[in-house]
Motif scaffolding. Structure first.
Motif, mmCIF file in Angstrom:
data_model
loop_
_atom_site.group_PDB
_atom_site.id
_atom_site.type_symbol
_atom_site.label_atom_id
_atom_site.label_comp_id
_atom_site.label_asym_id
_atom_site.label_seq_id
_atom_site.Cartn_x
_atom_site.Cartn_y
_atom_site.Cartn_z
ATOM 1 N N UNK A 237 0.843 -1.206 0.000
ATOM 2 C CA UNK A 237 0.000 0.000 0.000
ATOM 3 C C UNK A 237 0.876 1.253 0.000
ATOM 4 N N UNK A 238 1.975 1.192 0.720
ATOM 5 C CA UNK A 238 2.906 2.324 0.750
ATOM 6 C C UNK A 238 3.476 2.583 -0.659
ATOM 7 N N UNK A 239 3.872 1.528 -1.360
ATOM 8 C CA UNK A 239 4.383 1.688 -2.721
ATOM 9 C C UNK A 239 3.306 2.239 -3.651
ATOM 10 N N UNK A 240 2.070 1.777 -3.462
ATOM 11 C CA UNK A 240 0.979 2.290 -4.296
ATOM 12 C C UNK A 240 0.793 3.793 -4.084
ATOM 13 N N UNK A 241 0.917 4.228 -2.829
ATOM 14 C CA UNK A 241 0.769 5.666 -2.547
ATOM 15 C C UNK A 241 1.886 6.460 -3.202
ATOM 16 N N UNK A 242 3.106 5.953 -3.120
ATOM 17 C CA UNK A 242 4.233 6.639 -3.759
ATOM 18 C C UNK A 242 4.001 6.770 -5.264
ATOM 19 N N UNK A 243 3.579 5.656 -5.871
ATOM 20 C CA UNK A 243 3.361 5.682 -7.324
ATOM 21 C C UNK A 243 2.196 6.603 -7.691
ATOM 22 N N UNK A 244 1.203 6.708 -6.806
ATOM 23 C CA UNK A 244 0.094 7.627 -7.074
ATOM 24 C C UNK A 244 0.549 9.079 -7.042
ATOM 25 N N UNK A 245 1.481 9.392 -6.146
ATOM 26 C CA UNK A 245 2.029 10.754 -6.109
ATOM 27 C C UNK A 245 2.722 11.065 -7.420
ATOM 28 N N UNK A 246 3.495 10.095 -7.890
ATOM 29 C CA UNK A 246 4.209 10.267 -9.148
ATOM 30 C C UNK A 246 3.220 10.465 -10.300
ATOM 31 N N UNK A 247 2.170 9.660 -10.287
ATOM 32 C CA UNK A 247 1.153 9.704 -11.346
ATOM 33 C C UNK A 247 0.436 11.056 -11.380
ATOM 34 N N UNK A 248 0.238 11.660 -10.197
ATOM 35 C CA UNK A 248 -0.465 12.948 -10.135
ATOM 36 C C UNK A 248 0.299 14.022 -10.892
ATOM 37 N N UNK A 249 1.616 14.036 -10.728
ATOM 38 C CA UNK A 249 2.383 15.069 -11.421
ATOM 39 C C UNK A 249 2.744 14.646 -12.848
ATOM 40 N N UNK A 250 2.815 13.337 -13.069
ATOM 41 C CA UNK A 250 3.173 12.872 -14.414
ATOM 42 C C UNK A 250 2.193 11.793 -14.876
ATOM 43 N N UNK A 251 1.026 12.202 -15.390
ATOM 44 C CA UNK A 251 0.016 11.219 -15.787
ATOM 45 C C UNK A 251 0.595 10.219 -16.802
ATOM 46 N N UNK A 252 0.373 8.945 -16.540
ATOM 47 C CA UNK A 252 0.890 7.915 -17.446
ATOM 48 C C UNK A 252 2.173 7.271 -16.954
ATOM 49 N N UNK A 253 2.765 7.837 -15.881
ATOM 50 C CA UNK A 253 4.070 7.336 -15.401
ATOM 51 C C UNK A 253 3.988 5.867 -14.980
ATOM 52 N N UNK A 254 2.900 5.509 -14.323
ATOM 53 C CA UNK A 254 2.745 4.145 -13.825
ATOM 54 C C UNK A 254 2.709 3.143 -14.982
ATOM 55 N N UNK A 255 1.934 3.492 -16.010
ATOM 56 C CA UNK A 255 1.797 2.603 -17.164
ATOM 57 C C UNK A 255 3.136 2.490 -17.900
ATOM 58 N N UNK A 256 3.832 3.617 -18.055
ATOM 59 C CA UNK A 256 5.125 3.594 -18.732
ATOM 60 C C UNK A 256 6.119 2.725 -17.973
#
Ligand code: AMP
Ligand code: FES
Ligand code: ZN
Ligand code: ZN
Length: 306
Positions: A237-256
């Protein structure tokens, strides 16, 4: 915001795909995309017998719904874990899964871990001292073992789970932080059949979690909103939150992150340690393959608590 297909008011906007759709077109788009991923990764065909592991959550129930809509032969399997303090997590999720199957006339196999092996997950965790307050590692081991066992015993050649992009990106993030070569090699949309185990597939691995929530809500699927009570405070869950922060500023980052990993893997960036491959053999009790000398870790655990 307007639907890209019909120009009506959109119900759901996906910034990362620069795509907004109305309810009707969203409920068409998700199965179309799923079908594309099934073909792209060679997951299965309409001749395969598929067993869908359903937890009562939005992802796995939606997956079952989508596969049936697409005309695949898909039966369900629910594993009763006996996690029932407080919110009655297991009984509620079982009830919702059974209602889902009954309403659509689908075949559901229910396996109760305590009835089958004499112990519920919390009991196993306590007795083996593998996480008194956090039975998640025991739980993962039991779920894997039971999924393999049921698929093999009932003759299904494909086992499908509801892992979404957020799940896969979080696992990938953890494995990358430690450069776990062997795990990285085995993580992907398809794990080929081996040693009598069914092929494992994750048809939803390219959908964001919020896309699956939208699918379940817009198609009126009743699912359990609560997470497993033991998941709170977990690393994933902690990793998911980190990745969500990244996704907020860079949409698509998770998929890439996930897709570039799949490319790297295809290009041979990761290799299995040769000794791991050589040391695999069937467990002397259950027959599932293991690197342990005699019994697999599941059978060792069951022996220990007896
Ligand atoms: P989780 O490990 O809880 O994130 O779940 C990942 C996937 O495993 C789900 O999408 C389901 O396909 C499957 N799964 C989890 N829990 C169960 C369960 N109790 N019974 C059957 N399948 C499950
Ligand atoms: Fe297994 Fe939470 S410990 S689902
Ligand atoms: Zn539309
Ligand atoms: Zn075993």
């Amino acid at each position: 915001m307007k639907c890209k297909k019909c120009g009506q008011k959109a119900s759901f906007n996906m910034r990362q795909h620069k795509l907004a759709l109305c309810r009707e077109h969203y409920l068409e788009w998700v199965p179309e995309q799923t079908e594309r991923f099934i073909k792209k990764y060679g997951m299965f065909t309409r001749e395969d017998r598929i067993l869908v592991a359903v937890s009562g959550g939005k992802d796995s129930l939606s997956l079952w719904d989508i596969l049936i809509r697409l005309g695949y032969q898909a039966d369900g399997m629910y594993i009763g874990l006996g996690i029932d303090g407080g919110i009655q997590y297991s009984s509620e999720s079982q009830r919702l899964t059974q209602e889902f199957a009954e309403a659509r006339g689908l075949k559901l196999h229910v396996v109760d871990v305590e009835r089958e092996h004499g112990q519920s997950i919390p009991m196993l965790a306590m007795k083996t001292h593998r996480g008194f307050d956090k039975p998640c590692s025991v739980c993962g081991l039991v779920k894997r073992h039971e999924m393999n066992r049921i698929a093999r015993d009932l003759g299904y050649n494909v086992l499908a789970t509801g892992h979404n992009l957020d799940d896969e990106a979080a696992v990938l993030f953890g494995n990358t932080l430690a450069w776990e070569g062997t795990y990285l090699l085995r993580q992907g949309p398809v794990l080929p059949a081996a040693d009598g185990l069914a092929r494992k597939v994750k048809p939803l691995c390219r959908f964001y979690e919020r896309e699956m929530t939208a699918y379940a809500l817009l198609s009126g699927i009743e699912y359990i909103y609560e997470e497993c009570p033991f998941a709170e405070g977990s690393t994933s869950i902690y990793y998911k939150e980190l990745l969500n922060q990244l996704e907020t500023t860079r949409p698509g980052a998770k998929l890439t992150f996930y897709l570039r990993f799949l490319e790297a893997r295809t290009n041979g960036l990761f290799r299995e340690k040769p000794e791991v491959v050589q040391n695999m053999h069937p467990c002397s009790k259950c027959g599932q393959s293991t690197t342990a000398p005699d019994l697999c870790s599941f059978c060792r655990m069951i022996e220990k608590v007896k």
